[in-house]
Design an enzyme around this catalytic site. Sequence first.
Site, PDB file in Angstrom:
ATOM      1  N   ASP A  57       4.038  -1.169  -5.428  1.00  0.00           N
ATOM      2  CA  ASP A  57       3.578  -2.478  -4.971  1.00  0.00           C
ATOM      3  C   ASP A  57       2.122  -2.646  -5.424  1.00  0.00           C
ATOM      4  O   ASP A  57       1.448  -1.662  -5.753  1.00  0.00           O
ATOM      5  CB  ASP A  57       3.720  -2.510  -3.441  1.00  0.00           C
ATOM      6  CG  ASP A  57       3.179  -3.772  -2.825  1.00  0.00           C
ATOM      7  OD1 ASP A  57       3.332  -4.842  -3.430  1.00  0.00           O
ATOM      8  OD2 ASP A  57       2.607  -3.671  -1.718  1.00  0.00           O
TER       9      ASP A  57
ATOM     10  N   GLU B  53      -0.596  -5.538  -4.198  1.00  0.00           N
ATOM     11  CA  GLU B  53      -1.546  -5.865  -3.135  1.00  0.00           C
ATOM     12  C   GLU B  53      -1.310  -4.950  -1.924  1.00  0.00           C
ATOM     13  O   GLU B  53      -0.183  -4.826  -1.451  1.00  0.00           O
ATOM     14  CB  GLU B  53      -1.384  -7.325  -2.721  1.00  0.00           C
ATOM     15  CG  GLU B  53      -1.805  -8.302  -3.814  1.00  0.00           C
ATOM     16  CD  GLU B  53      -1.411  -9.724  -3.457  1.00  0.00           C
ATOM     17  OE1 GLU B  53      -2.209 -10.428  -2.858  1.00  0.00           O
ATOM     18  OE2 GLU B  53      -0.276 -10.119  -3.789  1.00  0.00           O
TER      19      GLU B  53
ATOM     20  N   GLU C 253      -5.546  -7.866  -0.754  1.00  0.00           N
ATOM     21  CA  GLU C 253      -4.707  -9.066  -0.701  1.00  0.00           C
ATOM     22  C   GLU C 253      -5.485 -10.244  -1.304  1.00  0.00           C
ATOM     23  O   GLU C 253      -6.558 -10.616  -0.811  1.00  0.00           O
ATOM     24  CB  GLU C 253      -4.337  -9.383   0.756  1.00  0.00           C
ATOM     25  CG  GLU C 253      -3.438  -8.345   1.396  1.00  0.00           C
ATOM     26  CD  GLU C 253      -1.983  -8.460   0.961  1.00  0.00           C
ATOM     27  OE1 GLU C 253      -1.607  -9.492   0.368  1.00  0.00           O
ATOM     28  OE2 GLU C 253      -1.230  -7.498   1.221  1.00  0.00           O
TER      29      GLU C 253
ATOM     30  N   ARG D 148       1.289 -21.264   2.337  1.00  0.00           N
ATOM     31  CA  ARG D 148       0.072 -21.144   1.528  1.00  0.00           C
ATOM     32  C   ARG D 148      -0.127 -22.368   0.638  1.00  0.00           C
ATOM     33  O   ARG D 148      -1.220 -22.931   0.568  1.00  0.00           O
ATOM     34  CB  ARG D 148       0.168 -19.899   0.637  1.00  0.00           C
ATOM     35  CG  ARG D 148      -0.021 -18.601   1.387  1.00  0.00           C
ATOM     36  CD  ARG D 148       0.344 -17.420   0.510  1.00  0.00           C
ATOM     37  NE  ARG D 148      -0.075 -16.155   1.074  1.00  0.00           N
ATOM     38  CZ  ARG D 148       0.291 -14.966   0.577  1.00  0.00           C
ATOM     39  NH1 ARG D 148       1.098 -14.899  -0.475  1.00  0.00           N
ATOM     40  NH2 ARG D 148      -0.142 -13.861   1.140  1.00  0.00           N
TER      41      ARG D 148
ATOM     42  N   SER E 148       5.647  -6.400  -8.003  1.00  0.00           N
ATOM     43  CA  SER E 148       4.827  -7.156  -7.044  1.00  0.00           C
ATOM     44  C   SER E 148       5.402  -8.543  -6.796  1.00  0.00           C
ATOM     45  O   SER E 148       6.092  -9.110  -7.640  1.00  0.00           O
ATOM     46  CB  SER E 148       3.407  -7.285  -7.612  1.00  0.00           C
ATOM     47  OG  SER E 148       2.643  -8.165  -6.829  1.00  0.00           O
ATOM     48  N   ASP E 149       5.068  -9.087  -5.628  1.00  0.00           N
ATOM     49  CA  ASP E 149       5.383 -10.485  -5.332  1.00  0.00           C
ATOM     50  C   ASP E 149       4.190 -11.405  -5.571  1.00  0.00           C
ATOM     51  O   ASP E 149       4.163 -12.525  -5.076  1.00  0.00           O
ATOM     52  CB  ASP E 149       5.882 -10.633  -3.889  1.00  0.00           C
ATOM     53  CG  ASP E 149       7.358 -10.300  -3.778  1.00  0.00           C
ATOM     54  OD1 ASP E 149       8.087 -10.446  -4.782  1.00  0.00           O
ATOM     55  OD2 ASP E 149       7.791  -9.888  -2.690  1.00  0.00           O
TER      56      ASP E 149
ATOM     57  N   LYS F 147      12.334  -7.217  -5.973  1.00  0.00           N
ATOM     58  CA  LYS F 147      11.953  -5.793  -5.959  1.00  0.00           C
ATOM     59  C   LYS F 147      13.196  -4.910  -6.014  1.00  0.00           C
ATOM     60  O   LYS F 147      13.222  -3.892  -6.696  1.00  0.00           O
ATOM     61  CB  LYS F 147      11.103  -5.480  -4.731  1.00  0.00           C
ATOM     62  CG  LYS F 147       9.737  -6.185  -4.768  1.00  0.00           C
ATOM     63  CD  LYS F 147       8.707  -5.494  -3.912  1.00  0.00           C
ATOM     64  CE  LYS F 147       7.402  -6.282  -3.912  1.00  0.00           C
ATOM     65  NZ  LYS F 147       6.228  -5.430  -3.676  1.00  0.00           N
TER      66      LYS F 147
ATOM     67  N   ASP G  12       3.464  -1.345   1.019  1.00  0.00           N
ATOM     68  CA  ASP G  12       2.823  -1.332   2.339  1.00  0.00           C
ATOM     69  C   ASP G  12       3.458  -2.294   3.332  1.00  0.00           C
ATOM     70  O   ASP G  12       2.970  -2.404   4.453  1.00  0.00           O
ATOM     71  CB  ASP G  12       1.328  -1.676   2.202  1.00  0.00           C
ATOM     72  CG  ASP G  12       1.108  -3.127   1.794  1.00  0.00           C
ATOM     73  OD1 ASP G  12       1.883  -3.623   0.952  1.00  0.00           O
ATOM     74  OD2 ASP G  12       0.176  -3.754   2.328  1.00  0.00           O
TER      75      ASP G  12
ATOM     76  N   ASN H 129       8.012  -6.884   2.392  1.00  0.00           N
ATOM     77  CA  ASN H 129       8.642  -7.271   1.128  1.00  0.00           C
ATOM     78  C   ASN H 129       8.943  -6.063   0.234  1.00  0.00           C
ATOM     79  O   ASN H 129       9.584  -6.214  -0.803  1.00  0.00           O
ATOM     80  CB  ASN H 129       7.777  -8.304   0.380  1.00  0.00           C
ATOM     81  CG  ASN H 129       6.423  -7.765  -0.026  1.00  0.00           C
ATOM     82  OD1 ASN H 129       5.872  -6.885   0.628  1.00  0.00           O
ATOM     83  ND2 ASN H 129       5.895  -8.275  -1.114  1.00  0.00           N
TER      84      ASN H 129
HETATM   85 MG    MG Z   1       1.757  -5.234  -0.512  1.00  0.00          MG
END
Ligand code: MG
Length: 203
Positions: free
Chosen positions: A7, A9, A15, A46, A90-91, A133, A152, A155
């Site tokens: 991952d 962030e 972040e 967001r 990653s997202d 993912k 972490d 997701n």
């Molecule tokens: Mg993360």
Amino acid sequence: MHIACLDFEGVLVPEIWVGLAERTGIEELRATTREVPDYDVLMRMRLGVMRDRGLKFADIMAAADSLSPLPGAAEFLNALRGEFQVAIVSDTFYELALPLLRKLGMPMMLCHRLRVEADGSISDYQLRQPDPKRHAVRGFKSMRYQVMCTGDSYNDIPMLEEADRGCFFCPPDNVVRDYPQYPVARSYAELQAAFSAARQAFG
Ligand SMILES: [Mg+2]
């Protein structure tokens, strides 16, 4: 043959949207995948906040540009690359990740795209594929690689479920409480040890 899926962030970099929250003082932008399990709900919120406040792509780009990798992240990544081929799964979005990827020596990145309009506003986002993912790990496994992963947050669960091995890295307590079956690394030294153990087990 084996691949490490990381991952981005929360594992290698801060972040990015929290960085925007700090630059703009907009508290709602502090929410991350650590608190909001549904990524689409998080991204709609967001983008809605950005639209309402008149924030443009350039504003979040400036936030991304001002960030540095987490302390020790570059050294960890370099050491890991001695043992594994590494893919970041990653997202986040290519448009935002680029400055941070450059600071990490441009590792392989699998993530998504933002739709930026001619006036600089962000109208939408485009996932690389559904359940991204999980599909990334499944893709590597279909090519006969063994996969060890870390993340972490919520997701990352599909990646942890799909990989041959996986652990959390510095997750918040709510994530550990909800998914107690996965081991937890709380420093890069512990994470490196977990990857080395996987490497040994893979043979
Ligand atoms: Mg993360």
